[in-house]
Design a protein around this motif. Sequence first.
Motif, PDB file in Angstrom:
ATOM      1  N   ASP A 130       7.804  66.652  -0.483  1.00 40.93           N
ATOM      2  CA  ASP A 130       8.623  65.496  -0.148  1.00 40.93           C
ATOM      3  C   ASP A 130       8.186  65.084   1.250  1.00 40.93           C
ATOM      4  OD1 ASP A 130      10.526  63.498  -0.004  1.00 40.93           O
ATOM      5  OD2 ASP A 130      12.156  64.869   0.528  1.00 40.93           O
ATOM      6  N   ARG A 133       7.636  58.551   4.351  1.00 44.18           N
ATOM      7  CA  ARG A 133       8.801  57.678   4.549  1.00 44.18           C
ATOM      8  C   ARG A 133       9.240  57.664   6.006  1.00 44.18           C
ATOM      9  NH1 ARG A 133      11.709  59.768  -0.565  1.00 44.18           N
ATOM     10  NH2 ARG A 133      10.032  59.544  -2.053  1.00 44.18           N
ATOM     11  N   ASP A 134      10.499  57.363   6.268  1.00 44.26           N
ATOM     12  CA  ASP A 134      10.934  57.119   7.650  1.00 44.26           C
ATOM     13  C   ASP A 134      12.226  57.844   8.027  1.00 44.26           C
ATOM     14  OD1 ASP A 134      12.691  55.688   6.093  1.00 44.26           O
ATOM     15  OD2 ASP A 134      12.508  53.818   7.224  1.00 44.26           O
ATOM     16  N   TYR A 135      12.448  59.013   7.442  1.00 46.71           N
ATOM     17  CA  TYR A 135      13.686  59.727   7.749  1.00 46.71           C
ATOM     18  C   TYR A 135      13.443  61.232   7.847  1.00 46.71           C
ATOM     19  CZ  TYR A 135      13.544  60.055   2.641  1.00 46.71           C
ATOM     20  OH  TYR A 135      13.145  60.247   1.343  1.00 46.71           O
ATOM     21  N   ARG A 137      14.378  65.419   7.603  1.00 50.22           N
ATOM     22  CA  ARG A 137      14.687  66.345   6.519  1.00 50.22           C
ATOM     23  C   ARG A 137      15.028  67.732   7.062  1.00 50.22           C
ATOM     24  NH1 ARG A 137      10.348  63.069   5.143  1.00 50.22           N
ATOM     25  NH2 ARG A 137      10.301  62.244   3.035  1.00 50.22           N
ATOM     26  N   LYS A 151      17.132  68.541   2.165  1.00 47.74           N
ATOM     27  CA  LYS A 151      18.278  67.701   2.500  1.00 47.74           C
ATOM     28  C   LYS A 151      17.783  66.586   3.417  1.00 47.74           C
ATOM     29  CE  LYS A 151      21.627  71.481   2.342  1.00 47.74           C
ATOM     30  NZ  LYS A 151      22.646  72.201   3.111  1.00 47.74           N
ATOM     31  N   THR A 152      18.245  65.374   3.159  1.00 45.48           N
ATOM     32  CA  THR A 152      17.808  64.241   3.973  1.00 45.48           C
ATOM     33  C   THR A 152      18.993  63.569   4.640  1.00 45.48           C
ATOM     34  OG1 THR A 152      18.027  62.541   2.257  1.00 45.48           O
ATOM     35  CG2 THR A 152      15.972  63.807   2.288  1.00 45.48           C
ATOM     36  N   VAL A 153      18.706  62.847   5.706  1.00 44.70           N
ATOM     37  CA  VAL A 153      19.754  62.095   6.383  1.00 44.70           C
ATOM     38  C   VAL A 153      20.220  60.926   5.515  1.00 44.70           C
ATOM     39  CG1 VAL A 153      19.003  62.747   8.693  1.00 44.70           C
ATOM     40  CG2 VAL A 153      18.083  60.686   7.651  1.00 44.70           C
ATOM     41  N   LYS A 154      19.441  60.552   4.538  1.00 43.28           N
ATOM     42  CA  LYS A 154      19.801  59.458   3.627  1.00 43.28           C
ATOM     43  C   LYS A 154      20.656  59.948   2.461  1.00 43.28           C
ATOM     44  CE  LYS A 154      16.454  56.287   4.983  1.00 43.28           C
ATOM     45  NZ  LYS A 154      16.606  54.911   5.235  1.00 43.28           N
ATOM     46  N   GLY A 155      20.863  61.269   2.368  1.00 45.63           N
ATOM     47  CA  GLY A 155      21.693  61.806   1.308  1.00 45.63           C
ATOM     48  C   GLY A 155      20.991  61.939  -0.023  1.00 45.63           C
ATOM     49  N   GLU A 156      19.672  61.841  -0.026  1.00 46.32           N
ATOM     50  CA  GLU A 156      18.894  61.953  -1.261  1.00 46.32           C
ATOM     51  C   GLU A 156      18.317  63.368  -1.390  1.00 46.32           C
ATOM     52  OE1 GLU A 156      15.966  58.896  -0.851  1.00 46.32           O
ATOM     53  OE2 GLU A 156      17.465  57.314  -0.793  1.00 46.32           O
ATOM     54  N   ASP A 157      19.214  64.346  -1.481  1.00 46.16           N
ATOM     55  CA  ASP A 157      18.788  65.734  -1.535  1.00 46.16           C
ATOM     56  C   ASP A 157      18.076  66.013  -2.858  1.00 46.16           C
ATOM     57  OD1 ASP A 157      20.236  65.718   0.776  1.00 46.16           O
ATOM     58  OD2 ASP A 157      21.801  67.069   0.072  1.00 46.16           O
TER      59      ASP A 157
END
Length: 160
Positions: A130, A133-135, A137, A151-157
């Motif tokens: 993974d 992109r721009d966030y 993890r 786990k991502t700051v965007k909530g797309e775990d």
Amino acid sequence: MSKIRVKMADLNVGKKNDVLITSGLGSCVGVALYDSHSQIGGLAHIMLPEVPDNRENNNPAKYADTAVELLLEEMKKIGANTRRLKAKIAGGAQMFDFDNSDSNMKIGTRNVKAVKRILREENIRILGSDVGRDYGRTMEFYTEDGRTLIKTVKGEDQVL
């Protein structure tokens, strides 16, 4: 089950039932290596692709070209067989938007390329990734089965 924290520019290894965790993976790349037979795993939080020519390397865990080698050595010390290792990687984001196209500013992309090249040279197959992109993890790597939770700051775990 013990939780082992891996800081930025650091690495660590664990045995059965350990969880290796690193957070703050922006342009940095997390590299999880796993020997499923021995249930030994290792995790590195790599900041930069290679040691600069004009610098002394006081922290081999900081650079892709030395961190993977050091991680392999540490895993062998506790019983891992490097021929059985598989990898999962995360991070390598482009955290800032630059107006120029200077590839030196794209640290995340350079980190991912360096890690992939080194793993290929070591004959270690990447089973999941993974990257980009721009966030940011966080990686949680479970040595009991090689599962890696991103786990991502965007909530797309996701699980790799």
